[in-house]
Design a protein around this motif. Structure first.
Motif, PDB file in Angstrom:
ATOM      1  N   ARG A  13      -8.248  -0.164  -3.392  1.00  0.00           N
ATOM      2  CA  ARG A  13      -7.451   1.050  -3.553  1.00  0.00           C
ATOM      3  C   ARG A  13      -8.274   2.025  -4.386  1.00  0.00           C
ATOM      4  NH1 ARG A  13      -2.463  -0.317  -6.531  1.00  0.00           N
ATOM      5  NH2 ARG A  13      -3.866  -0.102  -8.316  1.00  0.00           N
ATOM      6  N   CYS A  70      -2.602   7.115  -1.423  1.00  0.00           N
ATOM      7  CA  CYS A  70      -3.894   6.705  -1.980  1.00  0.00           C
ATOM      8  C   CYS A  70      -4.820   6.294  -0.840  1.00  0.00           C
ATOM      9  CB  CYS A  70      -3.740   5.514  -2.921  1.00  0.00           C
ATOM     10  SG  CYS A  70      -2.795   5.861  -4.405  1.00  0.00           S
ATOM     11  N   TYR A  95      -7.644   3.860   0.912  1.00  0.00           N
ATOM     12  CA  TYR A  95      -7.994   2.444   0.867  1.00  0.00           C
ATOM     13  C   TYR A  95      -9.219   2.175   1.717  1.00  0.00           C
ATOM     14  CZ  TYR A  95      -3.316   1.755  -1.013  1.00  0.00           C
ATOM     15  OH  TYR A  95      -2.181   1.803  -1.780  1.00  0.00           O
ATOM     16  N   VAL A 150       0.850  -1.189   0.000  1.00  0.00           N
ATOM     17  CA  VAL A 150       0.000   0.000   0.000  1.00  0.00           C
ATOM     18  C   VAL A 150       0.885   1.239   0.000  1.00  0.00           C
ATOM     19  CG1 VAL A 150      -1.841  -1.202   1.206  1.00  0.00           C
ATOM     20  CG2 VAL A 150      -0.167   0.108   2.522  1.00  0.00           C
TER      21      VAL A 150
END
Length: 126
Positions: A103, A31, A33, A27
């Protein structure tokens, strides 16, 4: 690539508790999640159990409300850990439990991509 790996499953007596974990590697903190738990019992479709989104809002299936608690922790080295604390377990909770990581679109990715783990088995004998 995001790789979720579940652990913590097992056999527990009715009324007991169990905590599932899902460690998601790959990850990025750039971004958002959403992370979820699903389950699939033999002969049945996979069903939603619980989700915690990127801002920490949680939701639950009616069948587990008040018994299960979802939480998530950001780790170092591009990892997130998702938990599912399960209490007052019932035989109908018997299933393979899967972790799903969504995501969401961000600067580096233009669409939502979903990543699934391999599952961890939870068995609650009658």
């Amino acid at each position: 690539v995001v790789r979720p790996v579940e652990s913590g499953g097992g056999t527990v007596q009715a009324g007991g508790s169990l905590r599932l974990s899902c460690e998601a590697s790959g990850v990025t903190d750039r971004c958002p999640y959403d992370m979820s738990w699903y389950r699939q019992a033999p002969g049945k479709d996979r069903e939603f159990v619980s989700q915690i989104d990127s801002v920490g809002t949680s939701s639950y299936a009616d069948s587990v409300k008040g018994r299960f608690t979802i939480s998530q922790v950001d780790q170092d080295n591009n990892r997130k850990t998702l938990y599912l604390q399960m209490s007052t377990l019932r035989p109908e909770d018997t299933a393979m439990y899967y972790c799903k990581v969504d995501r969401r679109p961000c600067k580096y990715f233009s669409r939502t991509d979903s990543f699934w783990g391999q599952g961890t088995q939870v068995t609650v004998p009658p």
